[in-house]
Enzyme design. Structure first.
Site, short mmCIF file in Angstrom:
data_model
loop_
_atom_site.label_atom_id
_atom_site.label_comp_id
_atom_site.label_asym_id
_atom_site.label_seq_id
_atom_site.Cartn_x
_atom_site.Cartn_y
_atom_site.Cartn_z
N CYS A 90 19.51 -1.63 65.49
CA CYS A 90 18.93 -2.86 65.28
C CYS A 90 18.23 -3.79 66.05
O CYS A 90 18.71 -4.47 66.79
CB CYS A 90 19.73 -3.62 64.18
SG CYS A 90 18.89 -5.26 63.62
N CYS A 93 18.65 -7.57 65.84
CA CYS A 93 19.99 -7.99 66.15
C CYS A 93 20.32 -8.15 67.63
O CYS A 93 21.02 -9.09 68.06
CB CYS A 93 21.31 -6.84 65.83
SG CYS A 93 21.07 -6.59 63.70
#
Length: 333
Positions: A90, A93
């Site tokens: 991600c 993230c």
């Protein structure tokens, strides 16, 4: 026969609306700052005395399905636990996680950051209903508090954390290790006592407590003119304006008018205000969401703006506000 005691007044309403939250709204961030100052002072004193520093509190922890109960649920009875749902693949993230980790250190024990890899802990992600990452939630006293989804700036995350700390202290009596308020006579009492008061804000609070709603509104507006981002003043103004709107309203008459004509926007606004001060928060929000859904143009915008004002009264991180915001988005888009 029903008693004819449905006329409301501001003194009764001040009991229904949590005015204590006005004075406490800005304290979470100040306490965190006090904690950081106190930790630095204690570390410097220990170093000067040649005393080995105590092990630092573990502020960032990796949590798995096996450790979730202990590290999150049980720990949340002592300190707010912020959960960062992430994954290695991600990209957003990787932007958000360092911000959260840095703020965990900065807040010095006001909360603990629990990192959960959704790929390795799919059951937890399913139980929390995670549909996209990064997603950030919190657990306080065993209760879930949704925070936000997607990458955010450090400034925006800091605002959310300040609100979370306030909710934990106000509703659950939980303060993190670093943000705890010292009991009388304990170290740290002097630090808390030295927090300067804003005279203009104090005057606004005093006017609100005294029932001088017009004076309180003017005072909060003056504070916001100089400090547009002042959380306490924003909350105080929203509450004072709410109390002023419902002062003298007849409860039964308002509700009868709203029930008789669901398309009467002003009637729905008055009923929603009374729902809120009576503690029926979900009813107030649901009424206005429905009004937004059935109206158009200026009427729709009027109902939407009133709903946003009521969100300010309750607080943006309250789960009921989070739910109502989602419902509002559905009827708007």
């Amino acid at each position: 026969m029903q008693p004819r005691n449905s006329r409301l007044n501001s003194s009764a309403l001040r009991g229904a609306v949590d005015l204590a939250a006005v004075k406490a709204a800005g304290e979470a961030a100040q306490k965190a700052e006090q904690a950081r100052v106190e930790r630095a002072r204690q570390a410097a004193a220990a170093e000067a005395d040649g005393v080995a520093p105590q092990p630092a509190l573990q502020l960032v922890i990796d949590v798995t399905e096996d450790t979730f109960e202990t590290e999150v649920v049980q720990r949340s009875t002592e300190v707010p636990v912020v959960i960062d749902f992430w994954a290695e693949w991600c990209g957003p993230c990787k932007q958000l996680s360092p911000i959260l980790e840095g703020l965990a250190e900065e807040y010095a024990g006001a909360f603990v950051l629990a990192k959960i890899d959704v790929d390795a802990n799919q059951l937890i992600a399913q139980q929390f209903g995670i549909q996209g990452i990064p997603a950030v939630m919190a657990v306080v006293a065993g209760q879930l508090v949704p925070l936000f989804q997607g990458a955010e700036s450090a400034a925006n995350v800091r605002k959310v954390l300040d609100q979370l700390i306030l909710v934990a202290e106000q509703r659950f009596g939980i303060s993190g290790t670093g943000a705890a308020v010292a009991a009388p006579g304990e170290p740290g009492e002097a630090v808390a006592a030295q927090r300067p008061e804003d005279p203009a804000l104090s005057a606004a609070h005093d006017a609100l407590d005294a029932g001088d709603l017009a004076g309180a509104i003017r005072a909060y507006q003056d504070v916001l003119a100089d400090q547009p981002g002042n959380t306490e003043a924003t909350l105080g103004l929203a509450q004072a304006e709410l109390l002023q709107r419902v002062e003298g309203l007849d409860l039964q008459a308002v509700r009868s008018a709203a029930a008789a004509d669901p398309k009467d926007v002003e009637a729905q606004l008055r009923a929603a205000d009374l729902d809120l001060v009576g503690g029926h928060v979900e009813d107030a929000f649901g009424r206005l969401v429905s009004t937004v859904g059935r109206t158009f143009g200026e009427d729709r915008d009027t109902a939407r703006l009133r709903l946003l004002e009521l969100f300010e009264v309750i607080g943006p991180e309250d789960p009921r506000v989070v739910t109502a915001r989602a419902a509002l988005a559905r009827v708007l888009f």
